[in-house]
Design an enzyme around this catalytic site. Structure first.
Site, PDB file in Angstrom:
ATOM      1  N   ASP A 412       0.853  -1.188   0.000  1.00  0.00           N
ATOM      2  CA  ASP A 412       0.000   0.000   0.000  1.00  0.00           C
ATOM      3  C   ASP A 412       0.896   1.249   0.000  1.00  0.00           C
ATOM      4  O   ASP A 412       2.115   1.145   0.108  1.00  0.00           O
ATOM      5  CB  ASP A 412      -0.853  -0.076   1.283  1.00  0.00           C
ATOM      6  N   GLU A 415       2.449   5.180  -3.919  1.00  0.00           N
ATOM      7  CA  GLU A 415       2.412   6.208  -4.997  1.00  0.00           C
ATOM      8  C   GLU A 415       3.774   6.883  -5.144  1.00  0.00           C
ATOM      9  O   GLU A 415       4.094   7.270  -6.262  1.00  0.00           O
ATOM     10  CB  GLU A 415       1.333   7.238  -4.689  1.00  0.00           C
ATOM     11  N   ASP A 495      -9.133   4.318  -1.424  1.00  0.00           N
ATOM     12  CA  ASP A 495      -9.992   4.703  -0.295  1.00  0.00           C
ATOM     13  C   ASP A 495     -11.318   5.304  -0.753  1.00  0.00           C
ATOM     14  O   ASP A 495     -11.528   6.523  -0.694  1.00  0.00           O
ATOM     15  CB  ASP A 495      -9.241   5.679   0.610  1.00  0.00           C
TER      16      ASP A 495
HETATM   17  C1  GLC Z   1      -4.423   3.343   3.225  1.00  0.00           C
HETATM   18  C2  GLC Z   1      -5.092   2.218   2.444  1.00  0.00           C
HETATM   19  C3  GLC Z   1      -6.110   1.540   3.320  1.00  0.00           C
HETATM   20  C4  GLC Z   1      -5.420   1.027   4.575  1.00  0.00           C
HETATM   21  C5  GLC Z   1      -4.727   2.150   5.311  1.00  0.00           C
HETATM   22  C6  GLC Z   1      -3.921   1.671   6.509  1.00  0.00           C
HETATM   23  O1  GLC Z   1      -5.323   4.342   3.464  1.00  0.00           O
HETATM   24  O2  GLC Z   1      -5.664   2.678   1.260  1.00  0.00           O
HETATM   25  O3  GLC Z   1      -6.721   0.497   2.618  1.00  0.00           O
HETATM   26  O4  GLC Z   1      -6.347   0.408   5.415  1.00  0.00           O
HETATM   27  O5  GLC Z   1      -3.874   2.842   4.439  1.00  0.00           O
HETATM   28  O6  GLC Z   1      -2.959   0.764   6.149  1.00  0.00           O
END
Ligand code: GLC
Length: 821
Positions: A412, A415, A495
Site C-alpha cells: 500500500d 504512490e 480509499d
Molecule cells: C491506506 C489504504 C487503506 C489502509 C490504510 C492503513 O489508506 O488505502 O486500505 O487500510 O492505508 O494501512
C-alpha cells in the site's frame, strides 16, 4: 446523421486518390532524403523532427518521434523487450505527400511535410489520424488525434467518473487520494492506455512514457483528443482489433499477462484497518466459520506491526503469530499481511533499516543525502526500486514472513504517499538510480520515476516471493501501479466511501481497469471511509460476489463491516450471495484462466462480448440505462439498479435475445417490441438480477466453506439452450505452477438443438490434473423434451425439473454425449 460513417467515407475518398497517385507512379517529388525504409517500417524526417513507425505485429505498430540526431534509448518499464523486438513483414508505400507501409492488417501513412500519422485498416477505413502536427516544445510534447463524433474511449485504469472518457481530461500522476470523489484526479494509478471504439471497430493506444502525462478526450477542444507528457520519450503503440478482445490480446502481448492467481484469491476476503489483536483476528475468522459464511482470506492491516514498521510483528497484540497462522490455515483461511514500502528511519534495532542502509538501498536527494518523509511509522526512507539489487534486497525481506506461513502481501501507500508534504509525495529533487537489465545505467529524477515507483515496488515483492518459493503463485495487492503492473499484482480502487454513489462508481472503474490490463481487481466492499447502512452493505456484497476481487475493507474508527453486521436477516442475504460465488468458483476460475491466456478481463463491459449488439454498433455500456450492467465472464450479466438507494422499477436491457434469469432458470420475457430486449425490474434487497446468455454452459460445484475444501458430489453443468452453445471448465491445484507441467484439467462443452432433439457434448478431458468429481449432473434449461436420454447411445432415465430436464452421468474424462429426442 451517422458522422462516424461520413468521416470514414471522406477518408476512403482521400485514400483512393492517394493510391491513384501511387499507381501512376507519381514519384518525382521524392527528391530529398527525408525518409528511410526500415525492415519493418519507415522513418521520416521533417525539419529537426523524425518519426519512426514500425510494425511489431500485423496489428501492432510502434510510433516514436524525436528531435535532433539521436533516437531515445529503447528501454521500457511497461512494454516487454520481446514485444519491442517484434517485426512483422511490411510493404513500403510512397508518394509525393506520404511515406508509409502496409502490413497484412494495417496501412500506415505519414505526411512528409508535417509528419502527421494516419492508420487505416486494409479496407481503407481510417482507424486513427493526427488532427495536427505533433507539438514538441522544450521537453514537452503533445499529440492530437481526430475524434469522430461517434467514437468512444475507455481505459486509463481506475479513473473515476463515467465509463466513456469522451469529454473528460485526466492527469496521470500516482496520488494518494483518501476519500476521492467522482471528480478527483489524479488517482492512485497511471495506466496510459486507452481503447477507442467506433462502429464496432476497436483500437488501443499505449503511451509508453512514465512522466506526468495528460489525456484530454475532447474537453479542451471539442473533437480533438490530445495526449502528451511533460518530458521523456514520445513513444506510443497502436493496437488494432477490430474487436475489443483482439485489442486486449494485443495489449497483453505488449505489456504482459495477469498471472493465474492462487484460487483462494477469488474467494471472499475479510479485512479492516485493523483487526488489532490476534484474538480479534481469530474471533472474526471463527465467526465466519460458525455463521457458515464461506471465506478464504483475512487481512492484517498496519497495526499488527511494531509502531507501524514493515516486516515486524507486535508480540504484545500478536503473542503467538505462528500459532495464529497455523490455526487459521487449519480452518481454511489464507492470511494477507500489509507490508508498506516505507522503511522506518530509526536509530537502531530495526533490521530492514539497517540492512537497507548498509546496502545503500534508499533513494537520495540531489545533494546526496538520503531522502526521508513521514508516513505511518513516522520518519521513513524509501527503497530505490528501479535498481535490480534493491528489488532483490526488498524481496529478501519476505523470507521470514514466508517461513512463518503468510500467504499474501499488500503493498500500500506506494504512490508513494508522504504525509505533511505539499505534494503528498516525494520531492522532485529525489534521484533514483536506474541499474537495470535492458536500461542504460543512469540517475533519473523522481519526476520520471514517480509513476512506475509503485509498480516496481510490487514487482520487487512478486519476484522476491518467487525466489523464496518458486512453486507457489504469489499474491500481491498493490494500490499504485503503471501499465504492465498486472504482471506482478492485483489492485483495488483505494480509499472509496461507504455511499450508494461509490457503489455505483465501482462498476465503471473495474471495467476500465480491466480494459487497461488490470483484469483482476476490486473495490473495498462496503466502502472504506465511513460506515455503510445495513442495506448498502448488503447490496454491495451481492454485487461484489460477481466481481474479480471480493474484499470487505473499512477504515479505522468506522463501524464494523463484517457480513453479520446489521442483523440476521441482512446476514442471511449476504451469505446467500457469497455462497453463490463459491458455487460458481469453477466458472470464476475458468474465467481467470481465460483472462491470463487472452488478456480479456474477468469483469467485462458489455461491448467487450457484444461489440455489434446495437444496430448502429455503438458500445452498449455508454447508454445511461445499461451503464450499471456488467458481465462476469462470458456468460453472466449482472444488472444492479442504477441508483441503489431508489426503489423505482428500472429497465434492464439485454444484448441479445433469449437470455435466462439466473435464479429461476426461466427465459426472460421480452418487453420492448423493437430494439434490444428489455426487462422491467422492481428492486428487492434480497435479489440482485443476474441473467445468463442463451447457449451458455455454466459449471457449478457443491458448496464449500473455502477453496481449500474439496467439493463433495457431482459437478453440475447448467445448459441454457440456445445458439452458439458452449462452455468450458479449467481446474488445477489452485496454488502451484504445476499447470505449466501439464497438471491441469480442461473440459469443453457444447450443445445443439437439432431435428427436434437436444444434444449435449461433454468433451474429453485434457491435462493430467485429477478431477474432484466422478459424476456430472447435466441440468437443461429452456428445452423440455422427452424424459429419456441416450447417454453415449444407452437409454437412461432423465428427470423432469421445473425449468427443464436433468440427468446425472459418470464422467471419466473420456467424453460423453447426451441426446434427448
Ligand atoms: C491506506 C489504504 C487503506 C489502509 C490504510 C492503513 O489508506 O488505502 O486500505 O487500510 O492505508 O494501512
Amino acid at each position: 446523421m451517422n458522422v462516424c460513417k461520413a468521416h470514414q467515407a471522406m477518408r476512403k475518398i482521400a485514400l483512393a486518390f492517394l493510391f491513384f497517385l501511387l499507381n501512376i507512379g507519381f514519384m518525382g517529388a521524392m527528391a530529398g532524403q527525408d525518409f528511410r525504409a526500415l525492415k519493418n517500417g519507415v522513418e521520416v524526417s521533417s525539419g529537426a523532427e523524425t518519426v519512426r513507425v514500425v510494425a511489431l505485429r500485423d496489428d501492432v505498430v510502434r510510433v516514436r518521434m524525436w528531435r535532433g540526431g539521436e533516437i531515445p534509448e529503447d528501454a521500457s518499464w511497461a512494454v516487454l523487450a520481446e514485444a519491442r523486438a517484434g517485426a512483422a513483414p511490411t510493404t513500403a508505400v510512397k508518394s509525393a505527400e506520404f511515406a508509409g507501409f502496409e502490413t497484412a492488417k494495417l496501412r500506415v501513412l505519414i505526411r512528409r511535410s508535417d509528419l502527421r500519422l494516419t492508420v487505416m485498416d486494409r479496407a481503407g477505413n481510417v482507424l486513427q489520424e493526427d488532427a495536427r502536427a505533433v507539438e514538441m516544445r522544450g521537453t514537452e510534447f503533445r499529440i492530437a488525434k481526430v475524434m469522430p463524433a461517434e467514437e468512444h474511449y475507455f481505459g486509463l485504469g481506475d479513473k473515476a467518473g463515467p465509463l466513456d472518457r469522451r469529454g473528460q481530461a485526466f492527469t496521470l500522476w500516482n496520488t494518494d487520494a483518501y476519500q476521492w470523489q467522482e471528480s478527483t484526479d489524479p488517482l492512485y494509478k497511471s495506466i496510459p492506455f486507452y481503447m477507442s471504439f467506433c462502429k464496432g471497430r476497436a483500437l488501443g493506444v499505449l503511451l509508453d512514457n512514465t512522466w506526468r502525462s495528460q489525456f484530454d478526450f475532447g474537453k479542451a477542444k471539442a473533437n480533438t483528443l490530445e495526449f502528451g507528457a511533460a518530458n521523456g520519450p514520445l513513444d506510443y503503440y497502436v493496437i488494432y482489433g477490430p474487436t475489443p478482445k483482439e485489442v486486449l490480446g494485443g495489449s497483453r502481448w505488449l505489456t504482459g499477462a495477469t498471472p493465474l492467481p492462487p484460487m483462494w484469491a477469488l474467494g471472499y476476503q475479510q479485512s479492516r484497518y485493523s483487526y488489532m489483536t490476534e484474538a480479534r483476528v481469530l474471533e472474526v475468522a471463527a465467526k465466519l466459520r460458525a455463521d457458515r459464511i464461506p471465506a478464504d482470506a483475512i487481512y492484517l492491516d498496519i497495526d499488527y506491526q511494531v509502531k507501524n514498521r514493515p516486516f515486524t510483528v507486535d508480540r504484545e497484540s500478536f503473542p503467538d503469530f505462528a500459532g495464529m497462522l497455523k490455526k487459521l490455515h487449519g480452518e481454511g483461511f489464507h492470511v494477507v499481511a500489509i507490508t508498506d514500502l516505507h522503511i522506518a528511519k530509526v536509530d537502531a534495532g530495526y533490521a530492514p533499516y539497517e540492512s537497507g542502509t548498509a546496502g545503500d538501498h534508499f533513494v537520495r536527494k540531489e545533494d546526496g543525502t538520503v531522502f526521508w518523509g513521514k508516513v505511518w511509522p513516522g520518519p521513513s526512507v524509501f527503497p530505490d526500486f528501479t535498481r535490480q539489487q534493491t528489488r532483490d534486497w526488498w524481496g529478501g525481506l519476505y523470507g521470514e514472513f514466508e517461513r512463518a506461513g503468510l500467504d499474501g502481501y499488500w503493498n500500500d501507500m506506494n504512490e508513494p504517499a508522504v504525509f505533511e508534504s505539499p505534494t503528498t509525495t516525494m520531492s522532485e529533487d529525489v534521484q533514483h538510480r536506474i541499474e537495470e537489465p535492458g536500461f542504460a545505467k543512469r540517475t533519473a529524477s523522481h519526476a520520471e520515476i514517480h509513476n512506475v515507483y509503485g509498480m516496481e515496488n510490487s514487482r520487487a515483492t512478486y519476484e522476491g516471493l518467487l525466489k523464496i518459493e518458486p512453486d507457489v503463485r504469489p499474491f500481491v495487492l498493490t494500490r499504485a501501479s503503471f501499465a504492465g503492473g498486472q504482471r506482478y499484482a492485483v489492485t483495488w480502487t483505494g480509499d472509496n466511501s461507504s455511499t450508494w454513489n461509490h457503489l455505483r462508481m465501482t462498476t465503471p472503474m473495474l471495467e476500465n481497469l480491466g480494459l487497461s490490463g488490470f483484469a483482476l481487481s476490486g473495490a473495498d466492499v462496503g466502502g472504506y471511509a465511513g460506515t455503510p447502512t445495513a442495506e448498502l452493505l448488503t447490496r454491495w456484497m451481492e454485487i461484489a460476489a460477481f466481481q474479480p476481487i471480493d474484499r470487505d475493507h473499512t477504515e479505522k474508527g468506522s463501524g464494523d463491516q463484517e457480513p453479520w453486521v446489521g442483523g440476521a436477516e441482512q446476514e442471511a442475504i449476504r451469505r446467500r450471495y457469497i455462497e453463490e460465488r463459491y458455487r460458481l468458483m469453477a466458472y470464476l476460475y475458468t474465467t481467470a484462466e481465460e483472462m491470463t491466456r487472452t488478456g480479456v478481463p474477468m469483469l467485462r463491459a458489455l461491448f467487450v462480448e457484444f461489440p455489434d449488439a446495437a444496430v448502429d454498433r455503438h458500445p452498449l455500456d455508454v447508454d445511461r440505462d445499461i451503464a450499471p450492467e456488467f458481465l462476469m465472464g462470458p456468460e453472466l450479466l449482472i444488472a444492479p439498479q442504477p441508483y441503489g438507494e431508489k426503489t423505482d422499477a428500472y429497465a434492464v436491457t439485454l444484448p441479445t435475445e433469449g437470455w435466462y434469469d439466473y435464479w429461476t432458470g426461466q427465459r426472460v420475457a421480452r418487453m420492448a417490441k423493437a430494439g434490444l430486449p428489455t426487462v422491467m425490474v422492481t428492486p428487492e434487497l434480497a435479489r440482485l438480477p443476474v441473467y445468463v446468455r442463451p447457449g451458455a454452459i455454466v459449471p457449478m460445484a457443491p458448496l464449500v466453506q473455502s477453496t481449500e475444501e474439496r467439493p463433495v458430489g457431482p459437478l453440475t453443468l447448467r445448459v441454457y439452450a440456445g445458439g452458439d452453445c458452449r462452455g468450458s471448465l479449467y481446474q488445477d491445484d489452485g496454488k502451484s505452477f504445476g499447470y505449466r507441467r501439464g497438471e491441469y484439467l480442461r473440459e469443453e462443452f457444447g450443445c445443439e438443438v437439432k431435428d427436434g432433439g437436444l444434444r449435449v457434448r461433454i468433451g474429453a478431458r485434457e491435462g493430467k490434473y485429477a478431477a474432484w468429481w466422478k459424476t456430472v449432473r447435466v441440468e437443461v434449461y429452456g428445452w423440455s423434451g422427452a424424459g429419456r436420454v441416450m447417454v453415449d447411445g444407452k437409454p437412461t432415465a432423465s428427470e423432469k425439473t421445473e425449468q427443464g430436464l436433468a440427468v446425472t452421468v459418470a464422467d471419466e474424462g473420456k467424453g460423453t454425449e447426451l441426446v434427448w429426442q
